[in-house]
Design a protein around this motif. Structure first.
Motif, PDB file in Angstrom:
ATOM      1  N   ASP A   1       2.034  -7.869  -8.434  1.00 48.61           N
ATOM      2  CA  ASP A   1       2.927  -6.838  -7.912  1.00 48.61           C
ATOM      3  C   ASP A   1       3.458  -5.971  -9.057  1.00 48.61           C
ATOM      4  O   ASP A   1       3.934  -6.488 -10.079  1.00 48.61           O
ATOM      5  CB  ASP A   1       4.103  -7.468  -7.172  1.00 48.61           C
ATOM      6  N   ARG A   2       3.344  -4.657  -8.874  1.00 51.64           N
ATOM      7  CA  ARG A   2       3.839  -3.661  -9.833  1.00 51.64           C
ATOM      8  C   ARG A   2       3.168  -3.742 -11.189  1.00 51.64           C
ATOM      9  O   ARG A   2       3.653  -3.179 -12.182  1.00 51.64           O
ATOM     10  CB  ARG A   2       5.363  -3.750  -9.994  1.00 51.64           C
TER      11      ARG A   2
ATOM     12  N   GLN B   1       0.472  -2.873 -14.141  1.00 51.47           N
ATOM     13  CA  GLN B   1      -0.205  -1.665 -14.579  1.00 51.47           C
ATOM     14  C   GLN B   1      -1.419  -2.087 -15.401  1.00 51.47           C
ATOM     15  O   GLN B   1      -1.275  -2.680 -16.477  1.00 51.47           O
ATOM     16  CB  GLN B   1       0.724  -0.782 -15.423  1.00 51.47           C
TER      17      GLN B   1
ATOM     18  N   HIS C   1       1.111  -5.544  -4.704  1.00 48.73           N
ATOM     19  CA  HIS C   1       1.983  -4.486  -4.181  1.00 48.73           C
ATOM     20  C   HIS C   1       2.286  -3.496  -5.298  1.00 48.73           C
ATOM     21  O   HIS C   1       2.696  -3.882  -6.392  1.00 48.73           O
ATOM     22  CB  HIS C   1       3.309  -5.068  -3.678  1.00 48.73           C
ATOM     23  N   ARG C   2       2.101  -2.226  -5.008  1.00 47.76           N
ATOM     24  CA  ARG C   2       2.440  -1.159  -5.945  1.00 47.76           C
ATOM     25  C   ARG C   2       1.722  -1.291  -7.284  1.00 47.76           C
ATOM     26  O   ARG C   2       2.192  -0.760  -8.310  1.00 47.76           O
ATOM     27  CB  ARG C   2       3.961  -1.083  -6.163  1.00 47.76           C
TER      28      ARG C   2
ATOM     29  N   LYS D   1      -0.697  -0.403 -10.199  1.00 55.46           N
ATOM     30  CA  LYS D   1      -1.278   0.842 -10.690  1.00 55.46           C
ATOM     31  C   LYS D   1      -2.516   0.488 -11.496  1.00 55.46           C
ATOM     32  O   LYS D   1      -2.426  -0.240 -12.494  1.00 55.46           O
ATOM     33  CB  LYS D   1      -0.268   1.597 -11.558  1.00 55.46           C
TER      34      LYS D   1
ATOM     35  N   THR E   1      -0.855  -3.216  -0.750  1.00 58.16           N
ATOM     36  CA  THR E   1       0.072  -2.269  -0.136  1.00 58.16           C
ATOM     37  C   THR E   1       0.698  -1.363  -1.193  1.00 58.16           C
ATOM     38  O   THR E   1       1.173  -1.845  -2.225  1.00 58.16           O
ATOM     39  CB  THR E   1       1.181  -3.033   0.606  1.00 58.16           C
ATOM     40  N   ARG E   2       0.647  -0.051  -0.943  1.00 52.85           N
ATOM     41  CA  ARG E   2       1.198   0.971  -1.842  1.00 52.85           C
ATOM     42  C   ARG E   2       0.565   0.954  -3.226  1.00 52.85           C
ATOM     43  O   ARG E   2       1.151   1.483  -4.195  1.00 52.85           O
ATOM     44  CB  ARG E   2       2.721   0.839  -1.963  1.00 52.85           C
ATOM     45  N   ALA E   3      -0.599   0.353  -3.362  1.00 49.71           N
ATOM     46  CA  ALA E   3      -1.268   0.358  -4.663  1.00 49.71           C
ATOM     47  C   ALA E   3      -1.734   1.772  -5.009  1.00 49.71           C
ATOM     48  O   ALA E   3      -2.058   2.571  -4.135  1.00 49.71           O
ATOM     49  CB  ALA E   3      -2.448  -0.607  -4.654  1.00 49.71           C
ATOM     50  N   ASP E   4      -1.780   2.049  -6.287  1.00 52.60           N
ATOM     51  CA  ASP E   4      -2.212   3.351  -6.805  1.00 52.60           C
ATOM     52  C   ASP E   4      -3.517   3.124  -7.561  1.00 52.60           C
ATOM     53  O   ASP E   4      -3.506   2.669  -8.719  1.00 52.60           O
ATOM     54  CB  ASP E   4      -1.125   3.925  -7.710  1.00 52.60           C
TER      55      ASP E   4
ATOM     56  N   CYS F   1      -1.006   3.367   1.214  1.00 53.73           N
ATOM     57  CA  CYS F   1      -1.559   3.818  -0.063  1.00 53.73           C
ATOM     58  C   CYS F   1      -1.803   5.322  -0.013  1.00 53.73           C
ATOM     59  O   CYS F   1      -2.172   5.867   1.038  1.00 53.73           O
ATOM     60  CB  CYS F   1      -2.885   3.116  -0.362  1.00 53.73           C
TER      61      CYS F   1
END
Length: 500
Positions: A219-220, A222, A245-246, A248, A267-270, A294
């Motif tokens: 999660d989160r 980078q 989640h999220r 990047k 979910t909400r991954a970039d 996303c």
């Protein structure tokens, strides 16, 4: 334990005051805190003075048995805020004591290749790298919030507890190690979880062939490898979930051949890898694949031959090109009108793919939405029509316009009603002449029109009257149209029966 004759002789008089504090605390399992304040950062460790400096060889000697023993106490190396100079070489060592070196600064990368340790905690420390391939840890390995410039080599490590990397910053690697992935976890075995929330990797995170008993948490995180592979997790096996989640990712996220019985939750991954593949999850077995909320993925998505029980993806997340040949899913979420799902199938890089339409229609049937399933089947036939020769395309277009390939049967009724009204009005205003005066039945414009249009129905009107002028041409149009409607309707009914 290594033989005593391999341990360098170490006397208490040889130690600095800082080292003596550690020497005396170790057999009692007490901690030594060299920090001036709890807010001290190991990033400043290069400037720390001798009062906080420990030689790596002294720590090695203590761990390998040179220190004193205190009966009734459990030894342990517990240090905070130290500057460790020299090479901490524990290769192949068997150490039964926990090692906790928190908030420490290392001059050289620790070497624990092939070692067997009880626990290793390096949280909040700054290191030039870590060489720990085939390491065995009985309890836990913590690298939380570490700053590690060089590669972390943990290939083939086995950890009975968990691996913690949350908040760590790893890489970028430079110099002779520039081509190495900064974080190498390939073929690790972790019996519980890998917790790597808020992890930052300047380069590739390698997880291929890893086996995790619990879940992997990113999660989160980078993962920054533009133009390369950000997450290399081919044949990854987890016991429950892969959570991202999220996350990047700059570069490819490669999950080819992975086994994830729970959720692969992005979910909400970039995800971005322009000009290449951003997400490759082909030949996977996944319980639930979530691409919820996303933004549009920048780069291709490859899900070929994967099996997913629940595919949760918003239509806007799909990129311009996808590869879904052989993708099997039972449920598709969120439940949306078929018109919002169909454009994605037109982005298949192989072109028209019958299987993709059949799979989407099956998902709608599973959800009990037969109307949407018919819409998908109709779209499939329309797309297929463009791949046919010209004559076949014309026949397909005719079936589409008249009865919607059998999926729109009321359309045929509409055509028949319109033609029936046209014929009834035309022949009602100007009835055709009787072929045999005195023998013909009373003329009825409605049934005369039906006689012309419906080949298998006869009311005795068509054979008794002969239209002339433009009415004759109208009768030809009604006859031909009736045959076309009958044929296309029969073809549609036949197709429907074959589907059932």
């Amino acid at each position: 334990m290594e033989p005593r004759d391999t341990i360098p002789a170490m006397e208490i008089n040889d130690l600095t005051p800082a080292e003596r504090r550690v020497w005396e605390a170790f057999p009692r399992g007490d901690g030594v805190d060299f920090r001036a304040t709890p807010e001290d950062s190991s990033a400043d460790g290069a400037d720390w003075g001798p009062e906080r400096t420990l030689r790596a060889e002294v720590l090695r000697a203590i761990l390998l048995g040179s220190g004193p023993v205190v009966q009734g106490r459990i030894p342990g190396l517990k240090i905070k805020g130290a500057r460790i100079v020299g090479k901490l070489d524990l290769r192949y060592a068997v150490i039964d004591h926990p090692i906790r070196l928190r908030d420490c600064w290392f001059e050289r990368k620790p070497l624990v290749y092939g070692a067997q340790l009880r626990a290793l905690v390096l949280g909040y420390s700054t290191l030039p790298g870590l060489t720990a391939s085939t390491l065995r840890v009985e309890v836990v390995l913590r690298l939380s919030h570490c700053r590690i410039a060089g590669p972390v080599r943990l290939q083939g490590a086995k950890i009975a507890g968990g691996l913690f990397l949350q908040g760590a910053v790893i890489g970028p690697t430079v110099g002779e190690e520039a081509d190495e992935p900064p974080l190498q976890l390939n073929h690790v075995e972790v019996h519980t979880d890998i917790i790597a929330n808020d992890l930052t990797v300047h380069g590739q995170l390698r997880l291929n062939g890893a086996n995790v008993g619990g879940q992997v948490q990113l999660d989160r995180a980078q993962l920054l490898a533009p133009g390369g592979i950000a997450l290399h997790a081919e044949t990854l096996t987890v016991g429950t979930d892969l959570r991202a989640h999220r996350m990047k990712a700059r570069g490819m996220v490669n999950l080819t051949g992975s086994r994830i019985p729970g959720q692969a939750n992005l979910t909400r991954a970039d995800l971005a890898n322009p000009g290449g593949t951003a997400l490759r999850a082909s030949s996977c077995a996944i319980g639930e694949l979530w691409l919820r909320r996303c933004e549009q993925i920048r780069g291709d998505v490859n899900l070929r031959r994967s099996t997913v029980d629940l595919l949760h993806v918003d239509p806007q997340a799909w990129p311009e090109r996808i590869a879904i040949d052989g993708l099997t899913y039972r449920t598709l979420a969120p439940h949306l009108p078929a018109e919002q799902r169909l454009p994605a199938l037109e982005r298949e890089e192989s072109g028209y793919l019958t299987y993709a339409y059949e799979q989407l229609a099956a998902a709608y049937r599973t959800a009990g939405d037969e109307a949407a399933a018919r819409t998908v089947q109709l779209a499939k036939l329309r797309r297929h029509r463009h791949t046919l020769p010209r004559a076949a395309r014309a026949w397909g277009l005719l079936q589409d316009v008249t009865v919607g390939y059998g999926f729109r049967p009321l359309r045929a009724a509409g055509w028949l009603t319109a033609l029936l009204l046209t014929g009834s009005l035309a022949y009602g205003i100007d009835p055709p002449r009787a072929l045999k005066a005195g023998e013909a039945p009373d003329f009825n414009a409605v049934f005369y029109t039906i006689d012309l249009m419906v080949p298998i129905v006869g009311f005795g009107q068509e054979g008794a009257f002969a239209p002339g002028g433009w009415h004759q041409w109208l009768s030809y149009l009604l006859i031909v149209t009736g045959w076309i409607l009958a044929t296309t309707t029969a073809a549609g009914v036949s197709r429907s029966l074959q589907r059932q």
